[in-house]
Design a protein around this motif. Structure first.
Motif, mmCIF file in Angstrom:
data_model
loop_
_atom_site.group_PDB
_atom_site.id
_atom_site.type_symbol
_atom_site.label_atom_id
_atom_site.label_comp_id
_atom_site.label_asym_id
_atom_site.label_seq_id
_atom_site.Cartn_x
_atom_site.Cartn_y
_atom_site.Cartn_z
ATOM 1 N N GLN A 1 0.849 -1.181 0.000
ATOM 2 C CA GLN A 1 0.000 0.000 0.000
ATOM 3 C C GLN A 1 0.893 1.241 0.000
ATOM 4 N N TRP A 2 0.847 1.984 -1.088
ATOM 5 C CA TRP A 2 1.690 3.159 -1.251
ATOM 6 C C TRP A 2 1.022 4.103 -2.255
ATOM 7 N N PRO A 3 0.994 5.408 -2.053
ATOM 8 C CA PRO A 3 1.616 6.169 -0.955
ATOM 9 C C PRO A 3 0.733 6.326 0.280
ATOM 10 N N ARG A 4 -0.428 5.711 0.263
ATOM 11 C CA ARG A 4 -1.285 5.787 1.453
ATOM 12 C C ARG A 4 -2.085 4.495 1.541
ATOM 13 N N GLU A 5 -2.707 4.308 2.683
ATOM 14 C CA GLU A 5 -3.501 3.109 2.891
ATOM 15 C C GLU A 5 -4.676 3.085 1.923
#
Length: 216
Positions: free
Chosen positions: A123-127
């Motif tokens: 998970q990138w750049p956020r959930e």
């Protein structure tokens, strides 16, 4: 007009990948041909044969790599390499550059290492946003004193140029190992998701409800 447009798009689909492939190969061959500069001018194929041989530098580079590998694989060559490494490690400025590059190359090309040998779903750049990353190892140094639990060092490449990206440390439980090769994962990233790897065979799904035993 509709037919002309279809022909134009079909022609571009054929020629653009071919032209880019030839351009990349031409750049690689031209770059490796610079290896000929280490030879005396009188030994250049252009001087000996009277004409240029494209790709001769590729063969020369391959020969040098194989020769260095053969030397490094025997006892005497290994001793010489250790002596050379010790000498370079004592030269200011040079030692910092050489040691850093050597550590990276040893990690990437070592047969026992795991760097870039596993593709991960992270998970990138956020959930909630998922992308593909590559396992580069485990956190080390003082970093491990500030990361409770099991963490992985992951390289997250950018698209469509995977040579740029981000180095992140993620919880092992937040990383999903993918059943695809590194080459397939890189192709997936470079193509921006257009070239989809083949889906592995799914494991048999157990029944939702348990089978009832027949009455005795």
């Amino acid at each position: 007009m509709g037919s002309i447009r279809r022909w134009l798009l079909a022609g571009l689909l054929v020629l653009v990948p071919l032209a880019i492939t030839l351009a990349v190969l031409n750049w690689i061959v031209g770059t490796l041909d610079q290896t000929l500069l280490i030879l005396p001018e009188a030994w250049h194929p252009d001087k000996l044969l009277g004409f240029h041989i494209p790709g001769f530098g590729v063969l020369l580079t391959l020969g040098i790599v194989l020769l260095m590998g053969a030397i490094a694989s025997n006892f005497l060559g290994n001793k010489l390499l250790r002596w050379g490494n010790t000498l370079l490690s004592r030269i200011p400025i040079v030692r910092s550059i050489y040691s850093s590059v050597k550590q990276v190359s040893d990690t990437l090309f070592s047969e026992n290492g795991n760097a870039f040998r596993k593709a991960l779903l992270v998970q990138w750049p956020r959930e909630g946003v998922w992308t593909i990353g590559f396992l580069t190892g485990l956190p080390g140094g003082d970093v491990v004193n500030h990361l409770p639990g099991d963490y992985l060092s992951v390289y997250v490449p950018t698209t469509p140029n995977p040579t740029g990206g981000y180095f992140v440390m993620l919880k092992k439980t937040d990383c999903i190992e993918l059943k695809m090769s590194v080459d397939e994962a890189l192709t997936y990233v470079i193509s921006m998701g257009v070239v989809v790897p083949a889906r592995p065979a799914a494991a048999p799904v157990p029944p939702l409800t348990p089978t009832l035993n027949p009455p005795l």
